[in-house]
Design a protein around this motif. Structure first.
Motif, PDB file in Angstrom:
ATOM      1  N   ALA A   1      -0.768  -0.138   7.988  1.00  0.00           N
ATOM      2  CA  ALA A   1      -1.776  -0.817   8.803  1.00  0.00           C
ATOM      3  C   ALA A   1      -1.130  -1.864   9.700  1.00  0.00           C
ATOM      4  O   ALA A   1      -0.214  -2.584   9.284  1.00  0.00           O
TER       5      ALA A   1
ATOM      6  N   SER B   1      -1.490   6.178  -3.107  1.00  0.00           N
ATOM      7  CA  SER B   1      -2.919   6.492  -3.161  1.00  0.00           C
ATOM      8  C   SER B   1      -3.433   6.991  -1.809  1.00  0.00           C
ATOM      9  O   SER B   1      -4.256   7.909  -1.772  1.00  0.00           O
TER      10      SER B   1
ATOM     11  N   ASP C   1       2.609  -4.816   3.195  1.00  0.00           N
ATOM     12  CA  ASP C   1       1.457  -4.320   2.459  1.00  0.00           C
ATOM     13  C   ASP C   1       1.065  -5.376   1.446  1.00  0.00           C
ATOM     14  O   ASP C   1       1.622  -6.458   1.452  1.00  0.00           O
ATOM     15  N   ALA C   2       0.219  -4.989   0.508  1.00  0.00           N
ATOM     16  CA  ALA C   2      -0.132  -5.937  -0.556  1.00  0.00           C
ATOM     17  C   ALA C   2       0.974  -5.912  -1.607  1.00  0.00           C
ATOM     18  O   ALA C   2       0.781  -5.507  -2.750  1.00  0.00           O
TER      19      ALA C   2
ATOM     20  N   LYS D   1      -5.113  -5.173   9.286  1.00  0.00           N
ATOM     21  CA  LYS D   1      -5.270  -4.841   7.862  1.00  0.00           C
ATOM     22  C   LYS D   1      -6.724  -4.762   7.410  1.00  0.00           C
ATOM     23  O   LYS D   1      -7.554  -5.577   7.828  1.00  0.00           O
ATOM     24  N   TYR D   2      -6.955  -3.834   6.519  1.00  0.00           N
ATOM     25  CA  TYR D   2      -8.217  -3.716   5.785  1.00  0.00           C
ATOM     26  C   TYR D   2      -8.053  -4.527   4.506  1.00  0.00           C
ATOM     27  O   TYR D   2      -7.175  -4.244   3.688  1.00  0.00           O
TER      28      TYR D   2
ATOM     29  N   SER E   1      -9.741   6.439  -1.947  1.00  0.00           N
ATOM     30  CA  SER E   1      -9.028   5.167  -1.756  1.00  0.00           C
ATOM     31  C   SER E   1      -9.174   4.810  -0.282  1.00  0.00           C
ATOM     32  O   SER E   1      -8.735   5.580   0.582  1.00  0.00           O
ATOM     33  N   GLY E   2      -9.780   3.675   0.004  1.00  0.00           N
ATOM     34  CA  GLY E   2     -10.172   3.331   1.377  1.00  0.00           C
ATOM     35  C   GLY E   2      -9.183   3.738   2.455  1.00  0.00           C
ATOM     36  O   GLY E   2      -9.474   4.558   3.327  1.00  0.00           O
ATOM     37  N   SER E   3      -7.964   3.198   2.399  1.00  0.00           N
ATOM     38  CA  SER E   3      -7.034   3.408   3.508  1.00  0.00           C
ATOM     39  C   SER E   3      -6.554   4.861   3.602  1.00  0.00           C
ATOM     40  O   SER E   3      -5.939   5.238   4.602  1.00  0.00           O
TER      41      SER E   3
HETATM   42  O1  PMV Z   1      -6.757   1.545   0.446  1.00  0.00           O
HETATM   43  P1  PMV Z   1      -6.548   0.408  -0.473  1.00  0.00           P
HETATM   44  O2  PMV Z   1      -7.779   0.053  -1.259  1.00  0.00           O
HETATM   45  O3  PMV Z   1      -5.343   0.617  -1.371  1.00  0.00           O
HETATM   46  O4  PMV Z   1      -6.237  -0.913   0.397  1.00  0.00           O
HETATM   47  C1  PMV Z   1      -5.140  -1.027   1.246  1.00  0.00           C
HETATM   48  C2  PMV Z   1      -4.971  -2.427   1.683  1.00  0.00           C
HETATM   49  C3  PMV Z   1      -3.746  -2.751   2.515  1.00  0.00           C
HETATM   50  O5  PMV Z   1      -2.722  -1.802   2.351  1.00  0.00           O
HETATM   51  C4  PMV Z   1      -3.213  -4.094   2.078  1.00  0.00           C
HETATM   52  C5  PMV Z   1      -4.115  -2.864   3.999  1.00  0.00           C
HETATM   53  C6  PMV Z   1      -4.399  -1.590   4.726  1.00  0.00           C
HETATM   54  O6  PMV Z   1      -5.219  -1.650   5.660  1.00  0.00           O
HETATM   55  O7  PMV Z   1      -3.789  -0.549   4.423  1.00  0.00           O
END
Ligand code: PMV
Length: 363
Positions: free
Chosen positions: A30, A126, A314-315, A33-34, A165-167
């Motif tokens: 990203a 994921s 990333d996180a 970022k989400y 998984s959102g992203s």
């Molecule tokens: O898709 P998730 O729920 O694993 O969230 C991803 C969050 C970040 O990687 C931190 C930011 C993003 O937009 O990918």
């Protein structure tokens, strides 16, 4: 505007006994970022990502008709070996998507998955994993409903991946993918990712992403917990607005090729993501000392050489080093000389922008 109900299929025109598909889906990184979501992975703000090329999940789904349609039935293999600890995630995916894929209880599935990047590299699988799975199920649905259009196929694959998984919804199609409703991005939706709808400047062709593996350990904070921390976060509302503003700016930058401005937005987004974690309750610091060492080295190198290299995060503690293809030689030399020492076991992965998922086999 698309609604979730648009992805509930009508009665299928065909029946099926057995078969198998293999899809590969890439990871994505990203730029905006989400971070923060509502129910069902509806994002609190829009995001945009580069699709990667080399970091991928390859998943084969084989299916055979079963008699009893009351329960889900599947085996899960990782690199050909049974992997029980991955099953709960897959079961959750089945539960979240069954309304949209009513055939899920009619078959026994064998899901065999592998990643092209090292396991426990700290790179989340994921996104690529859920996208590859969703695409396989769409291939099966296409056999049941051959009239389906390519647009519906991709939209629904992204919609299903999001539920996993959102992203992951940004890992289906396109080099640059926007997810989340944004006033200036035509066709953008909270339900699925869309290919960035404007021309992208040649400065971003083949943009490079070298991923420095600073810390390969288990994530301290799962992204589910992380997103939740944005509920009631003191800076959440302003952050969500800022993501809209940054995406507006990036929309212009991606078209006009202004890499200096690109760097400002991308680095600010990465640091804001971590700032949100540091200012939530409970609070977290996911960067490691070596993450900061790398950031400072990148800033120094950029200042001294004027080579437009930047970072995003990333996180976690790993650093994505982003740069145009025409400075690859210099940047890789810099990484070798000055950054490798900060990576766990000197490990890094060279990647670049790619086109999205691919159907590999169809039996
Ligand atoms: O898709 P998730 O729920 O694993 O969230 C991803 C969050 C970040 O990687 C931190 C930011 C993003 O937009 O990918």
């Amino acid at each position: 505007m698309a609604k979730a109900a648009d992805f509930i299929p009508q009665k299928y025109s065909k029946t099926l006994e057995s078969g198998s598909f293999t899809w590969s889906a890439p990871s994505n990184i990203a730029l905006v970022k989400y971070w923060g979501k509502m129910e069902d992975q509806i994002p609190a703000n829009p995001s945009v990502s580069f699709t990667l090329n080399n970091c991928k999940t390859v998943t084969t789904v084989s299916f055979s008709k079963k008699e009893d349609g009351a329960e889900f039935s599947f085996d899960l293999l990782f690199e050909g070996q049974p992997k029980e600890d991955f099953k709960p995630k897959i079961l959750k995916f089945f539960e979240r998507t069954v309304d949209y894929l009513p055939f899920l209880k009619d078959f026994h599935f064998t899901i065999d998955t592998k990643n092209t990047f090292p396991h426990s590299s700290g790179i989340a699988s994921s996104a690529s994993g859920m996208a590859a799975l969703a695409l396989n199920f769409m291939s099966i649905e296409k056999l049941l409903n051959p009239e389906m259009t390519a647009e519906y196929f991709n939209q629904k694959a992204s919609f299903l991946a999001r539920l996993g998984s959102g992203s992951a919804c940004r890992s289906v199609k396109g080099k640059v993918v926007v997810w989340g409703k944004h006033a200036e991005i035509e066709g953008s939706s909270d339900l699925f990712g869309v290919e960035f709808p404007e021309n992208i400047h040649t400065h971003f062709d083949n943009y490079q992403d070298t991923i420095l593996l600073v810390d390969k350990g288990e994530k301290q904070v799962s992204s589910t917990i992380g997103h939740d921390l944005m509920n009631g976060h003191p800076f959440a509302e302003r952050r969500f607005e800022k993501a809209h503003e940054n995406l507006s700016k990036l929309k212009t930058i991606l078209q006009n090729g202004d890499i200096e401005e690109f760097i400002k937005i991308v680095e600010s987004e990465a640091l804001t993501l971590h700032a949100m974690m540091m200012t939530s309750l409970p609070y977290f610091i996911l960067m490691k000392p070596n993450t900061l060492e790398i950031i400072n080295k990148i800033w120094k190198f950029r200042n001294e050489t004027k080579i437009p290299v930047c970072f995003t995060l990333d996180a976690g503690a790993n650093v994505h080093v982003l740069y145009p293809e025409n400075v690859s030689v210099e940047v890789l030399q810099f990484i070798q000389d000055e950054l490798v020492g900060y990576c766990q076991n000197g490990q890094y992965i060279c990647d670049r922008v790619g086109d999205g998922s691919q159907l590999i086999m169809n039996n």
